[in-house]
Design a protein around this motif. Structure first.
Motif, PDB file in Angstrom:
ATOM      1  N   MET A   1      20.035   5.030  -0.210  1.00  0.00           N
ATOM      2  CA  MET A   1      18.690   5.117  -0.785  1.00  0.00           C
ATOM      3  C   MET A   1      17.659   5.087   0.330  1.00  0.00           C
ATOM      4  O   MET A   1      17.808   4.380   1.317  1.00  0.00           O
ATOM      5  CB  MET A   1      18.447   3.945  -1.748  1.00  0.00           C
ATOM      6  N   SER A   2      16.590   5.868   0.153  1.00  0.00           N
ATOM      7  CA  SER A   2      15.528   5.891   1.148  1.00  0.00           C
ATOM      8  C   SER A   2      14.718   4.609   1.084  1.00  0.00           C
ATOM      9  O   SER A   2      14.589   3.983   0.031  1.00  0.00           O
ATOM     10  CB  SER A   2      14.614   7.098   0.919  1.00  0.00           C
ATOM     11  N   ARG A   3      14.195   4.223   2.205  1.00  0.00           N
ATOM     12  CA  ARG A   3      13.401   2.997   2.265  1.00  0.00           C
ATOM     13  C   ARG A   3      11.997   3.246   1.711  1.00  0.00           C
ATOM     14  O   ARG A   3      11.473   4.366   1.802  1.00  0.00           O
ATOM     15  CB  ARG A   3      13.333   2.495   3.703  1.00  0.00           C
ATOM     16  N   PRO A   4      11.358   2.222   1.134  1.00  0.00           N
ATOM     17  CA  PRO A   4      10.003   2.386   0.606  1.00  0.00           C
ATOM     18  C   PRO A   4       9.033   2.823   1.702  1.00  0.00           C
ATOM     19  O   PRO A   4       9.109   2.338   2.844  1.00  0.00           O
ATOM     20  CB  PRO A   4       9.649   0.990   0.092  1.00  0.00           C
ATOM     21  N   GLN A   5       8.146   3.723   1.360  1.00  0.00           N
ATOM     22  CA  GLN A   5       7.135   4.202   2.311  1.00  0.00           C
ATOM     23  C   GLN A   5       5.867   3.371   2.126  1.00  0.00           C
ATOM     24  O   GLN A   5       5.272   3.355   1.049  1.00  0.00           O
ATOM     25  CB  GLN A   5       6.848   5.678   2.093  1.00  0.00           C
ATOM     26  N   VAL A   6       5.481   2.700   3.195  1.00  0.00           N
ATOM     27  CA  VAL A   6       4.345   1.780   3.151  1.00  0.00           C
ATOM     28  C   VAL A   6       3.282   2.232   4.141  1.00  0.00           C
ATOM     29  O   VAL A   6       3.576   2.485   5.312  1.00  0.00           O
ATOM     30  CB  VAL A   6       4.789   0.339   3.493  1.00  0.00           C
ATOM     31  N   SER A   7       2.065   2.318   3.643  1.00  0.00           N
ATOM     32  CA  SER A   7       0.901   2.563   4.503  1.00  0.00           C
ATOM     33  C   SER A   7       0.151   1.251   4.635  1.00  0.00           C
ATOM     34  O   SER A   7      -0.366   0.720   3.650  1.00  0.00           O
ATOM     35  CB  SER A   7      -0.013   3.631   3.901  1.00  0.00           C
ATOM     36  N   VAL A  32      11.398  -0.931   5.530  1.00  0.00           N
ATOM     37  CA  VAL A  32      10.399   0.003   4.996  1.00  0.00           C
ATOM     38  C   VAL A  32      10.115   1.076   6.039  1.00  0.00           C
ATOM     39  O   VAL A  32      10.338   0.877   7.237  1.00  0.00           O
ATOM     40  CB  VAL A  32       9.072  -0.713   4.628  1.00  0.00           C
ATOM     41  N   GLU A  33       9.640   2.228   5.554  1.00  0.00           N
ATOM     42  CA  GLU A  33       9.064   3.233   6.444  1.00  0.00           C
ATOM     43  C   GLU A  33       7.578   2.934   6.546  1.00  0.00           C
ATOM     44  O   GLU A  33       6.883   2.883   5.532  1.00  0.00           O
ATOM     45  CB  GLU A  33       9.289   4.642   5.887  1.00  0.00           C
ATOM     46  N   TRP A  83       3.244   2.870  -1.200  1.00  0.00           N
ATOM     47  CA  TRP A  83       2.707   1.513  -1.271  1.00  0.00           C
ATOM     48  C   TRP A  83       1.616   1.313  -0.235  1.00  0.00           C
ATOM     49  O   TRP A  83       1.706   1.840   0.874  1.00  0.00           O
ATOM     50  CB  TRP A  83       3.823   0.487  -1.047  1.00  0.00           C
ATOM     51  N   LEU A  84       0.617   0.539  -0.614  1.00  0.00           N
ATOM     52  CA  LEU A  84      -0.450   0.146   0.305  1.00  0.00           C
ATOM     53  C   LEU A  84      -0.279  -1.328   0.637  1.00  0.00           C
ATOM     54  O   LEU A  84      -0.112  -2.162  -0.255  1.00  0.00           O
ATOM     55  CB  LEU A  84      -1.826   0.351  -0.329  1.00  0.00           C
ATOM     56  N   ALA A  97       8.511  -9.266   5.889  1.00  0.00           N
ATOM     57  CA  ALA A  97       7.483  -9.687   4.939  1.00  0.00           C
ATOM     58  C   ALA A  97       7.039  -8.541   4.032  1.00  0.00           C
ATOM     59  O   ALA A  97       6.916  -8.706   2.807  1.00  0.00           O
ATOM     60  CB  ALA A  97       6.282 -10.276   5.673  1.00  0.00           C
ATOM     61  N   LEU A  98       6.775  -7.383   4.596  1.00  0.00           N
ATOM     62  CA  LEU A  98       6.295  -6.272   3.777  1.00  0.00           C
ATOM     63  C   LEU A  98       7.386  -5.768   2.838  1.00  0.00           C
ATOM     64  O   LEU A  98       7.110  -5.419   1.683  1.00  0.00           O
ATOM     65  CB  LEU A  98       5.776  -5.145   4.672  1.00  0.00           C
ATOM     66  N   ALA A  99       8.620  -5.711   3.312  1.00  0.00           N
ATOM     67  CA  ALA A  99       9.715  -5.274   2.448  1.00  0.00           C
ATOM     68  C   ALA A  99       9.887  -6.222   1.258  1.00  0.00           C
ATOM     69  O   ALA A  99      10.135  -5.784   0.128  1.00  0.00           O
ATOM     70  CB  ALA A  99      11.015  -5.186   3.246  1.00  0.00           C
TER      71      ALA A  99
END
Length: 370
Positions: A1-7, A32-33, A83-84, A97-99
């Motif tokens: 599965m691809s990792r969540p994309q976070v800006s 995360v990306e 995700w922001l 932390a973000l993940a």
């Protein structure tokens, strides 16, 4: 599965001694990306030139200092991730932390998720584990100075902290983010209320650790913005029924705040806030229409999240606070049953209607945010 994309969005203003460390930590996030968007609101330190050279960083500079709320809007508009993540420039996130916050934010019924914000001088102590929300509109850093071990369980919180939180970008766009007119302070409280009014809860994740170089300060501009923005939030987010029920206590609070301003030497800033509300009453009315049109949950339900006691640990209480708390608690005991009774029908169902944008108010010059 691809990792969540976070800006991740980070603001820079003034000297910013921790900017490089904060940026490096975000870019080192695991699971995360990540892309990092730094909004240069007038950074005077060397850190901004350093982060410009980091891979995965984009620096944008508005024509003027847009403050925290406006800067977050600028950064979010540049985002490409699902995700922001909004991270303060003096906050250092742990690698996971973000993940961890994104994982919770993806659960059904969740609106926004905040990390466990720790004090940099002692990371075993909490800076905030979620902000209490007083029914008169005040909010503060919950759990400040308490052992992190006492806040080791995931909890639903009344209000997130803007220091580090995650929200779905599509939801942010539906909300149209923070109102730029807030400039700084209380915008995290307002967006929390709006999420609750949509039936979406806010969560605190204890194992998503963020170390915050926190320095509490008060100055006249901050007093002005805190009080003005508290009133904006009350006048626009509360139902008419709620404002009527709370009117005597809200008026008493204004009198108490005026006395505190006189004693503290910031009475001009307090009255200036009233002046802003009057001058920009058209925007306040339009903002109120927008927030009431998007609501799906009545205040009577949200009232269960609120407190009647003002007890921040990071600021000395003014004289008379004990008496004020007794009065506020007594009034709340009478008011809550009235808010619970059935009022005008509230819209139900899925899907959100985006109201027409509010006209821009006339903003005073000379604001800064750091």
């Amino acid at each position: 599965m691809s990792r969540p994309q976070v800006s991740a969005v980070m603001l820079a203003y003034g000297a910013e001694p921790y900017l490089v460390d904060a940026a490096r930590a975000v870019l080192a996030s695991t699971g995360v990306e990540i892309e990092l968007i730094v909004v240069d609101n007038g950074c005077t330190g060397d850190g901004i030139d350093v982060v410009k050279g980091f891979a995965g960083v984009r620096v944008v500079r508005p024509e003027e200092n847009t403050g925290y709320s406006g800067g977050c809007r600028v950064g979010a508009a540049e985002a490409t991730g699902e995700w922001l993540a909004f991270v303060n420039s003096d906050a250092v996130v742990a690698p996971d932390a973000l993940a961890r916050t994104v994982a919770v934010a993806g659960e059904p019924g969740v609106g926004a998720v905040m990390a466990s914000i720790r004090l940099a001088e002692n990371p075993d102590l909490i800076n905030t584990s979620g902000n209490p929300l007083h029914y008169i509109g005040l909010s503060w850093a919950g759990g400040n100075g308490q052992p992190a071990s006492a806040h080791a369980r995931r909890t639903t919180v009344p209000s997130i902290s803007g220091c580090c939180f995650v929200i779905n970008r599509a939801l942010w766009r539906e909300l149209d983010g923070f109102a730029a007119e807030y400039f700084a302070y209380h915008e995290d409280t307002e967006i929390s209320l709006r999420l609750w009014q949509r039936g979406l809860r806010q969560e605190y994740v204890p194992d998503a650790v963020v170390v915050h170089h926190y320095e509490f300060s008060r100055n006249k501009l901050k007093h002005y913005l805190l009080e003005r923005n508290r009133l904006i939030s009350l006048l626009t987010a509360y139902e008419t029924r709620t404002l009527v029920v709370l009117a005597p206590m809200l008026l008493l609070t204004e009198a108490a705040m005026l006395v505190a301003a006189l004693l503290g030497g910031w009475v001009r800033e307090k009255t200036r806030g009233w002046g802003w509300l009057w001058t920009n009453r058209a925007w306040v009315r339009a903002r109120r229409r927008q927030l009431q049109q998007e609501r799906m949950v009545p205040d009577g339900i949200i009232a269960e999240l609120m407190t009647a006691k003002v007890d921040p640990s990071n600021v000395e209480s003014p004289p008379g606070m004990g008496i004020f708390n007794v009065i506020a608690a007594g009034y709340w005991a009478l008011a809550k049953p009235l808010l619970r009774t059935r009022g005008p029908s509230t819209r139900q169902g899925a899907g959100f209607r985006t109201p027409a944008p509010c006209p821009r108010p006339r903003q005073a010059s000379g604001f800064s945010w750091g």
